[in-house]
Write an enzyme that holds these catalytic residues in place. Structure first.
Site, PDB file in Angstrom:
ATOM      1  N   TYR A 282     -10.001   5.410   5.811  1.00 45.60           N
ATOM      2  CA  TYR A 282      -9.604   5.521   7.928  1.00 45.60           C
ATOM      3  C   TYR A 282     -11.128   7.034   7.588  1.00 45.60           C
ATOM      4  O   TYR A 282     -11.092   8.085   6.743  1.00 45.60           O
ATOM      5  CB  TYR A 282      -8.742   6.420   8.021  1.00 45.60           C
ATOM      6  CG  TYR A 282      -8.229   5.247   8.407  1.00 45.60           C
ATOM      7  CD1 TYR A 282      -8.343   4.639   9.759  1.00 45.60           C
ATOM      8  CD2 TYR A 282      -6.908   4.965   7.261  1.00 45.60           C
ATOM      9  CE1 TYR A 282      -6.963   4.025   9.904  1.00 45.60           C
ATOM     10  CE2 TYR A 282      -6.320   4.429   8.131  1.00 45.60           C
ATOM     11  CZ  TYR A 282      -5.987   3.620   8.918  1.00 45.60           C
ATOM     12  OH  TYR A 282      -5.253   2.798   9.853  1.00 45.60           O
TER      13      TYR A 282
ATOM     14  N   HIS B 206       0.818  -1.344   0.067  1.00 44.96           N
ATOM     15  CA  HIS B 206       0.320  -0.242  -0.063  1.00 44.96           C
ATOM     16  C   HIS B 206       0.839   1.071   0.600  1.00 44.96           C
ATOM     17  O   HIS B 206       1.104   1.350   1.435  1.00 44.96           O
ATOM     18  CB  HIS B 206      -1.120  -0.239   1.097  1.00 44.96           C
ATOM     19  CG  HIS B 206      -1.937  -0.775   0.987  1.00 44.96           C
ATOM     20  ND1 HIS B 206      -2.974  -1.032   1.798  1.00 44.96           N
ATOM     21  CD2 HIS B 206      -1.872  -2.146  -0.024  1.00 44.96           C
ATOM     22  CE1 HIS B 206      -4.785  -1.799   1.389  1.00 44.96           C
ATOM     23  NE2 HIS B 206      -3.444  -2.091   0.552  1.00 44.96           N
TER      24      HIS B 206
ATOM     25  N   TYR C 178       2.849   6.922   9.464  1.00 44.99           N
ATOM     26  CA  TYR C 178       2.155   5.731   9.423  1.00 44.99           C
ATOM     27  C   TYR C 178       3.538   4.398   8.744  1.00 44.99           C
ATOM     28  O   TYR C 178       3.120   3.553   9.392  1.00 44.99           O
ATOM     29  CB  TYR C 178       1.271   6.252   8.421  1.00 44.99           C
ATOM     30  CG  TYR C 178       0.080   5.175   7.902  1.00 44.99           C
ATOM     31  CD1 TYR C 178      -0.848   5.320   8.900  1.00 44.99           C
ATOM     32  CD2 TYR C 178       0.329   4.130   7.238  1.00 44.99           C
ATOM     33  CE1 TYR C 178      -1.690   4.278   8.958  1.00 44.99           C
ATOM     34  CE2 TYR C 178      -0.682   3.074   6.769  1.00 44.99           C
ATOM     35  CZ  TYR C 178      -2.013   3.268   7.996  1.00 44.99           C
ATOM     36  OH  TYR C 178      -2.994   2.402   7.669  1.00 44.99           O
TER      37      TYR C 178
ATOM     38  N   PRO D 199      -5.668   1.495  17.988  1.00 47.01           N
ATOM     39  CA  PRO D 199      -5.586   0.772  17.114  1.00 47.01           C
ATOM     40  C   PRO D 199      -5.097   1.671  15.933  1.00 47.01           C
ATOM     41  O   PRO D 199      -5.133   1.363  14.498  1.00 47.01           O
ATOM     42  CB  PRO D 199      -6.673  -0.269  16.918  1.00 47.01           C
ATOM     43  CG  PRO D 199      -7.541   0.101  17.363  1.00 47.01           C
ATOM     44  CD  PRO D 199      -6.740   0.972  18.369  1.00 47.01           C
TER      45      PRO D 199
ATOM     46  N   LYS E  86      -0.406   0.502  15.251  1.00 49.66           N
ATOM     47  CA  LYS E  86       1.058   0.722  15.372  1.00 49.66           C
ATOM     48  C   LYS E  86       1.099  -0.604  16.484  1.00 49.66           C
ATOM     49  O   LYS E  86       2.797  -0.608  17.367  1.00 49.66           O
ATOM     50  CB  LYS E  86       1.096   2.066  16.420  1.00 49.66           C
ATOM     51  CG  LYS E  86       0.944   2.799  14.778  1.00 49.66           C
ATOM     52  CD  LYS E  86       2.067   2.816  14.020  1.00 49.66           C
ATOM     53  CE  LYS E  86       2.155   3.965  13.223  1.00 49.66           C
ATOM     54  NZ  LYS E  86       2.794   3.482  11.819  1.00 49.66           N
TER      55      LYS E  86
END
Length: 389
Positions: free
Chosen positions: A200, A72, A384, A292, A296
């Site tokens: 998200y 990704h 990220y 979550p 991480k």
């Protein structure tokens, strides 16, 4: 029985540490409370930072990950029915890999068995003794018999509820905690993902996440009340609520199906300091928990493993204790950065019971700044894909 490193906990962090040590000729015994099948039945997140992928490569267990993992190069943020993209590859030169934690654990168990490394399953009444001396040892029961494992060091990789953290006296540790006033209802289904990247979503009804394990196995989440129970939610009610929280064009293309796993996870931020006491070292959930949001948990455990493995390697190969002496300091420096990111990202996306109109406006402004400002996107992407070790 004697070993160089006693590893408490046969989850991914303990197994990864054991495999890395094995490849350097450092002996380690893993003690696991449950069976292998039980450990492999646990459903967990599966977004791997670049650092964890490199550790898997160094451990010699990355072949299947590279064959089956999904690369990704970005993610989608949805708000007010619209989505915007954050391009990890362009902003950082890196990406993340979607590969289930269960698969990571499976690969590590296979490698450990192939190497003939010792793993003791179904152990209970574990006690870590004399950790503040130069001769620590571990006692445990297995099949009704008492056992003793002498060692040079103990690695506590046994999770939040394990014995390792509790073995450090309260006078020697300090704990920091934040609990969140909501949970995540998660559903796993044998359906294709609604999008090739994670989505998200911030909506007036609450947070949602569209994720996946592979091209035919999807994982979806919606924010829910802490008082909810999985059985309160039928599959139909879940899919209906998810559609309400994601953009209309995504909702239209969402393929639904029977849930094969449904659970509710509370959200918590937690850190204990220090992460070392004598010859006992804490790794992963034994030392810290993150929400979550941003995936991480496993990745922060992996950074702990990196610091501890290199410290132990330095000790045994070079006779230098600098790495283990500074383990807690180095690990915590990165842990708190991950905690900050997960806390901030959770605040960006969720609806809180006590949010005022001003709070909502600030949240909207924060999202708009992320959408419109490349420097903010780069900072997001750097966190990220994983901060450097």
């Amino acid at each position: 029985m004697r070993t160089q490193v006693a590893i408490i906990g046969g989850g991914p962090s303990g197994l990864l540490l054991g495999q890395l040590l094995h490849r350097r000729g450092i002996d380690a015994v893993v003690l696991e409370r449950k069976t292998r099948d039980y450990v492999l039945s646990r459903i967990r997140a599966g977004v791997l930072e670049t650092g964890l992928v490199r550790l898997m490569e160094e451990a010699g267990v990355a072949d299947r990950l590279h064959r089956e993992g999904l690369i990704h190069e970005g993610t989608q943020i949805a708000v007010a029915g619209e989505m915007f993209h954050i391009d990890f590859k362009r902003l950082t030169g890196s990406a993340v890999t979607v590969y289930g934690q269960t698969e990571v654990t499976h690969d590590l168990y296979d490698a450990r068995e192939a190497a003939g490394a010792r793993t003791e399953f179904e152990v209970d009444h574990v006690a870590i003794l004399d950790a503040d001396s130069d001769r620590p040892f571990v006692t445990y029961q297995q099949n009704g018999r008492e056992h003793r494992l002498d060692c040079d060091f103990v690695a506590g990789c046994d999770g939040f509820h394990g014995i390792s953290r509790q073995s450090i006296p309260l006078t020697a540790r300090r704990e920091y905690e934040k609990t969140y006033p909501f949970g995540w209802l998660g559903v796993l289904s044998r359906t294709p993902p609604v999008h090739h990247e994670l989505i998200y979503a911030n909506s007036e009804r609450g947070f949602a996440l569209c994720s996946m394990r592979n091209e035919n196995l999807s994982r979806y989440y919606v924010q829910c009340a802490l008082s909810d129970h999985p059985e309160d939610w039928t599959d139909a009610a879940f899919w209906q609520e998810l559609r309400r929280r994601i953009p209309a064009d995504m909702a239209e293309h969402l393929i639904t199906g029977p849930s094969i796993e449904k659970s509710i996870a509370p959200l918590r931020s937690f850190v204990t300091e220090p992460m070392r006491w004598g010859r006992l070292f804490l790794c992963g959930d034994a030392a810290h928990i993150v929400p979550p949001t941003g995936a991480k948990g496993l990745n922060t455990a992996a950074s702990d493993v990196h610091y501890l493995y290199n410290g132990l390697r330095q000790f045994y190969e070079e006779g230098d204790s600098e790495g283990i002496d500074r383990y807690s300091e180095r690990a915590l420096l990165r842990v708190w950065k991950a905690e900050r990111f997960s806390w901030w990202f959770s605040g960006l996306l969720h609806r809180y019971p006590d949010q005022s109109r001003f709070d909502l406006k600030m949240q909207q402004a924060d999202i708009a700044f992320l959408r419109d400002n490349e420097a903010q996107q780069r900072a997001f992407a750097e966190n990220y894909v994983g901060l450097p070790y």
